[in-house]
Design an enzyme around this catalytic site. Structure first.
Site, PDB file in Angstrom:
ATOM      1  N   HIS A  71       0.800  -1.220   0.000  1.00  0.00           N
ATOM      2  CA  HIS A  71       0.000   0.000   0.000  1.00  0.00           C
ATOM      3  C   HIS A  71       0.837   1.275   0.000  1.00  0.00           C
ATOM      4  O   HIS A  71       0.277   2.367  -0.160  1.00  0.00           O
ATOM      5  CB  HIS A  71      -0.961   0.002   1.186  1.00  0.00           C
ATOM      6  N   ARG A 122       6.850  -5.626   3.574  1.00  0.00           N
ATOM      7  CA  ARG A 122       5.625  -6.282   3.127  1.00  0.00           C
ATOM      8  C   ARG A 122       5.664  -6.211   1.610  1.00  0.00           C
ATOM      9  O   ARG A 122       5.630  -5.116   1.029  1.00  0.00           O
ATOM     10  CB  ARG A 122       4.353  -5.614   3.661  1.00  0.00           C
ATOM     11  N   GLU A 157      -6.096 -12.275   6.296  1.00  0.00           N
ATOM     12  CA  GLU A 157      -6.938 -11.076   6.200  1.00  0.00           C
ATOM     13  C   GLU A 157      -8.214 -11.323   5.406  1.00  0.00           C
ATOM     14  O   GLU A 157      -8.910 -10.366   5.046  1.00  0.00           O
ATOM     15  CB  GLU A 157      -6.138  -9.939   5.564  1.00  0.00           C
ATOM     16  N   ASP A 175      -8.916  -5.539   6.627  1.00  0.00           N
ATOM     17  CA  ASP A 175      -9.471  -6.359   5.550  1.00  0.00           C
ATOM     18  C   ASP A 175     -10.293  -7.513   6.100  1.00  0.00           C
ATOM     19  O   ASP A 175     -11.304  -7.905   5.501  1.00  0.00           O
ATOM     20  CB  ASP A 175      -8.349  -6.883   4.656  1.00  0.00           C
TER      21      ASP A 175
END
Length: 251
Positions: free
Chosen positions: A46, A71, A147, A173
């Protein structure tokens, strides 16, 4: 090879605090890492930047005592290999929904015979040490993000994958998947799901990390016994402190 402090803290049953770098700037990543975190995660899923920006961020984090984590943007051997070669000491992989997903992720993180990682850790050797190859498989931390409904249902199969160190819970999520808003971490459905994930993971001796959007959530997760928690992103903390100071000055 340089030790991974997250593994040391896990062995000592001590909580690790993880910073979160979502702004593609090496100086800011260094500032975050210098605040006292045990690790800092460079977020390519993200974060609005590419792998080219992630490398100097990892370099900046490496000037501090915090372990450099990433990540990845997806479960991709090519990207994961590059991030590990760049010196990442742990990988959080999003959207692990099945045992097969977890196996593919773990294979990307380990050299043969435990995996299919290609050799070429140019910066990994600089950060980790000349004996990097001999110890990398036992040093790099592998965390599968849970998630989704599928991941929640398959968590025990996911945790059965050899060399997967544990999970990282994505509560926003997960809440959306359960029909709620992203900030519904305190809803009973999300709370029960989180407690279930922690319980089954610890029963297998696996690591549990989680993202927390507030101090209140972080305190609850600490009480639940997670091994690592992230108390917000760089953006969230910057906004919160800026808003707090402006609020004071405006009266």
């Amino acid at each position: 090879m340089r030790q991974n402090p997250l593994r040391t803290l896990f062995a000592q049953k001590k909580l690790a605090l993880n910073g979160w770098a979502s702004i593609g700037n090496s100086f800011l990543a260094e500032v975050v890492a210098d605040c006292g975190y045990d690790a800092v995660t460079v977020d390519l899923q993200h974060g609005l930047f590419s792998i080219e920006s992630a490398v100097p961020m990892l370099q900046a984090i490496s000037t501090t005592n915090a372990a450099p984590l990433v990540r990845c943007s997806e479960n991709s051997l090519g990207e994961i290999n590059k991030l590990l070669d760049a010196g990442a000491y742990g990988v959080i992989c999003p959207l692990i929904n099945s045992k097969e997903d977890a196996e593919r992720f773990v294979r990307a993180c380990h050299y043969s015979p435990r995996g299919g990682r290609s050799y070429g850790p140019a910066r990994g050797v600089l950060y980790g040490g000349k004996d990097y190859f001999e110890h990398a498989n036992r040093t790099v931390l592998t965390l599968a993000m849970i998630e989704t409904r599928q991941g929640l249902a398959a968590v025990e199969d996911i945790l059965s994958v050899p060399d997967l160190d544990g999970i990282f819970i994505g509560p926003s999520d997960l809440a959306i998947e359960l029909g709620l808003t992203p900030d519904s971490w305190s809803d009973d459905k999300v709370d029960q799901a989180i407690k279930h994930l922690i319980t089954v993971s610890h029963a297998r001796g696996k690591y549990v990390g989680i993202f927390c959007g507030s101090v209140e959530m972080a305190e609850r997760m600490k009480a639940y016994g997670v091994d690592m928690l992230t108390p917000g992103t760089d953006v969230q903390l910057l906004r919160a402190e800026t808003s707090r100071r402006i609020g004071i000055l405006r009266g």
